[in-house]
Design an enzyme around this catalytic site. Sequence first.
Site, PDB file in Angstrom:
ATOM      1  N   ASP A 331       0.764  -1.125   0.034  1.00 10.48           N
ATOM      2  CA  ASP A 331       0.046  -0.129   0.111  1.00 10.48           C
ATOM      3  C   ASP A 331       0.864   1.362  -0.214  1.00 10.48           C
ATOM      4  O   ASP A 331       1.579   1.472   0.620  1.00 10.48           O
ATOM      5  CB  ASP A 331      -1.040  -0.160   1.064  1.00 10.48           C
ATOM      6  CG  ASP A 331      -1.931   1.169   1.166  1.00 10.48           C
ATOM      7  OD1 ASP A 331      -2.342   1.407   0.241  1.00 10.48           O
ATOM      8  OD2 ASP A 331      -1.673   1.582   2.391  1.00 10.48           O
ATOM      9  N   ASP A 368     -13.710  17.947   8.768  1.00 14.34           N
ATOM     10  CA  ASP A 368     -12.440  16.175   7.621  1.00 14.34           C
ATOM     11  C   ASP A 368     -11.441  16.643   8.958  1.00 14.34           C
ATOM     12  O   ASP A 368     -10.810  17.403   9.073  1.00 14.34           O
ATOM     13  CB  ASP A 368     -12.151  17.082   6.960  1.00 14.34           C
ATOM     14  CG  ASP A 368     -11.734  15.535   5.942  1.00 14.34           C
ATOM     15  OD1 ASP A 368     -10.970  14.293   6.606  1.00 14.34           O
ATOM     16  OD2 ASP A 368     -11.403  15.828   4.704  1.00 14.34           O
ATOM     17  N   PHE A 400     -15.162  11.095   4.141  1.00 15.46           N
ATOM     18  CA  PHE A 400     -14.499   9.988   2.706  1.00 15.46           C
ATOM     19  C   PHE A 400     -14.282   8.617   2.903  1.00 15.46           C
ATOM     20  O   PHE A 400     -14.439   7.876   3.972  1.00 15.46           O
ATOM     21  CB  PHE A 400     -12.827  10.785   2.543  1.00 15.46           C
ATOM     22  CG  PHE A 400     -11.857  10.383   2.034  1.00 15.46           C
ATOM     23  CD1 PHE A 400     -11.956  10.184   0.342  1.00 15.46           C
ATOM     24  CD2 PHE A 400     -11.539   8.698   2.234  1.00 15.46           C
ATOM     25  CE1 PHE A 400     -11.511   9.591  -0.449  1.00 15.46           C
ATOM     26  CE2 PHE A 400     -10.540   8.475   1.735  1.00 15.46           C
ATOM     27  CZ  PHE A 400     -11.025   8.716  -0.277  1.00 15.46           C
ATOM     28  N   SER A 401     -14.830   8.518   2.381  1.00 10.66           N
ATOM     29  CA  SER A 401     -13.993   6.672   2.007  1.00 10.66           C
ATOM     30  C   SER A 401     -13.956   5.650   0.529  1.00 10.66           C
ATOM     31  O   SER A 401     -13.947   6.498  -0.572  1.00 10.66           O
ATOM     32  CB  SER A 401     -16.175   5.955   1.700  1.00 10.66           C
ATOM     33  OG  SER A 401     -16.788   5.871   0.776  1.00 10.66           O
ATOM     34  N   LYS A 419     -14.532  17.472  -2.769  1.00  5.86           N
ATOM     35  CA  LYS A 419     -13.092  17.193  -2.903  1.00  5.86           C
ATOM     36  C   LYS A 419     -13.240  15.748  -2.978  1.00  5.86           C
ATOM     37  O   LYS A 419     -13.144  15.348  -2.380  1.00  5.86           O
ATOM     38  CB  LYS A 419     -12.351  17.937  -2.049  1.00  5.86           C
ATOM     39  CG  LYS A 419     -12.554  16.937  -0.604  1.00  5.86           C
ATOM     40  CD  LYS A 419     -11.374  17.991   0.744  1.00  5.86           C
ATOM     41  CE  LYS A 419     -11.202  17.698   1.474  1.00  5.86           C
ATOM     42  NZ  LYS A 419     -12.228  17.379   2.183  1.00  5.86           N
ATOM     43  N   ASP A 551      -2.531  -0.836   6.289  1.00  5.91           N
ATOM     44  CA  ASP A 551      -2.527  -0.248   7.289  1.00  5.91           C
ATOM     45  C   ASP A 551      -3.928   0.498   7.940  1.00  5.91           C
ATOM     46  O   ASP A 551      -3.735   0.891   8.835  1.00  5.91           O
ATOM     47  CB  ASP A 551      -1.114   0.520   7.984  1.00  5.91           C
ATOM     48  CG  ASP A 551      -1.427   2.060   7.093  1.00  5.91           C
ATOM     49  OD1 ASP A 551      -1.877   2.264   5.759  1.00  5.91           O
ATOM     50  OD2 ASP A 551      -0.670   2.783   7.276  1.00  5.91           O
TER      51      ASP A 551
END
Length: 715
Positions: A331, A368, A400-401, A419, A551
């Site tokens: 990742d 956020d 956010f997802s 955004k 992570d």
Amino acid sequence: MTTQIPSPTQTLAASSNILAPSEIRAVLIDALRKFDPRYLWRNPVLLLTEVGAALTTVIAIAEPFLGGARPSGGTVMPPGFTWALALGFWLCLYSATLAESISEGRGRKQTQSLRQVRTDTIAKRVINYDYAKDRGAKHAVIEEVDSHELKAGDVVVVEAGDVIPADGEVLWGAAEIDEAEFTGHSGTIIRKAGGDRTAVTGGTLDLSDRLVVRITASFEESTFERTIRLASKSHRKKAPIEVAFGALLASFSLSFVIVALTLNSVVSPVAPPVSIPVLVALVICLIPTEVAALMSVTGIAGMSQLLRRGVLVTSAKSLETAGDITTVLLDKTGTVTKGNRSAIEFLPLSGVDRDELILFAAQASIQDPTPEGESIVQLAAKTGIEPQLTDPANVRAVPFSAASRISGLDLADGTKIRKGAVAATVTWLKQHGTQPQRHVIDELQTITRDIARGGGTPLVVAIKPGSGPGRALGVVHLQDVVKDTVPKKISLLRALGIRTVMVTGDHELAAKAISEEAGIDEYVGNSTPEDKLALIVHEQELGHLVAMSGDGVNDAPALAQADIGIAMNNATSAAKEAANMIILDDDPAHLVDIIEVGRRQMSTRGALMTFNFANDVVRYFTLFPALFVGVFPGLTALNVLQLHSPASAILSTVLFSSVVMVILIPLALIGVPYRSTEPGSALTRNLIVNGLSGVLVPIIAIKLIDMVVSLLPGY
């Protein structure tokens, strides 16, 4: 309260491979305890050795009442020969159980060091925590409890200077955390609510600010306790390959038992029978006792070596697999890069006022909690623009997802601000009745492509007023930094023949730039959690063994699917639960350690097997001539070592089986270095080095033992 003492990884690294004098007595006694048949039942080869030793002991006790020792194969054995064999068998068994006791003793030594780090901590548990109305728990009722009483789901408050009482995730606040006592690395790290940097570890120290933490694991299931249990080896389960190999060794042993049971029937027409003690010696010397005893030792040693390097292994099977890994998936955020992406620039589209872009970008980020969102608000403040919400009670935050790849805010007047990634934002505009014009899309793609080429992450900002069409305003440039240790370790992985692939939800060009900077072989951008999972399944279908390092919550499915799932210690609880290895100091450079230790374990087991089978060849030449030389004097021609007598040859071979185990214990604990070569070359080297030494060592050792035994009366 806690005491500032060396960290677990520091104390583990300081642990010598040799036991302290104070621990020797405990290890010697523990090896005797392992004579319990209930313990040996899981290792049929050692159980067979114990049965043989017990049978020979009974015969030695009974012989004076039955007229003395019977001849064996036409040879009269000296007085006390059966007792000498029985003692040799028990020594052989003791050497085998001693091997595992030593490795477990080293684990207990590590455990004692770790226990010194962990002391009782007072936790401030929140009663009836209300996330919506009192996120910071400033008006909540708080009770003080022992950290051992905490369970998953409890919420605690941690003030500056407090020790974090248990593993958890930050619900509110941000603070500098000193993890040196746990990871052994100096310096601090920021842990904050939102994003993928929420995980905190019990026993670490809050240096700066107030945090509200939800406990994710009870004391018994915490990372710290799992580390201690691993070090003590109290919960280690055999890997599948150990179980399968144990069954193979048991079948070999059974074949030698059948040979011993039928030998006298086969030779009865031409030779007198071989005595039972000598038949037992034949079985015990030729069954793979050394390999059976040391197989588990290599597994314990491998897990201990990784633990000392700061890698917690929660599954023996994963370490077995590590030696065969062909592909590593990484990742990007938090693994390859430092993970704290920060806004560095606002880039408005043509015809859009820059201050308008900054205002709406900041408004979209004001609620956020992620590091990216906070950095946008901070960068806007530096330009003199601080967003204000006129009716905050009626504002709805859109988090956010990984699936939507977009976040924002719905204002009280009906205005919607978003955004996110280019494709996600354009899709959102279409869903709300606005198709961006071709030149707008072209300009967005140009800006985002330029940002991505530099390794940055572009976030497109768009609005949809309560009445009227929506529109894109511009792009926020986020920048992340590759971890310093990554490029060098990637090159080491390549030298080991490992293919590396970086998978990220970021733009393809950003993925390309970061992968090139880190030296990663391949990259996949714009990846959703489903894409990462599908990629691993595809690689496995092609026959590759895959290790996945991640992570975030979105990495959990891929970590669970991979042959080895590796999570950073700062990972979310979902990622840690899905993984079977945890890197305690968050350094992806340990990927090299994991594969090297796995291959070292594989190489060590191959060396032990080759050495043992070569030993057997020599033992054939020392035992079989001695069986019937009393009847067939011509068999002396096979006595290539010129051993003194049949009795001394048999006893010397039995004693060697005990001595060689002691010789091999350090080899099993330290391991045989793995050299990255072609399989054919590796096999040839193994046969030459370990096969040749497996022949020379018993020749020299048995001859020396025979010279001593021949001094005994009757031998």
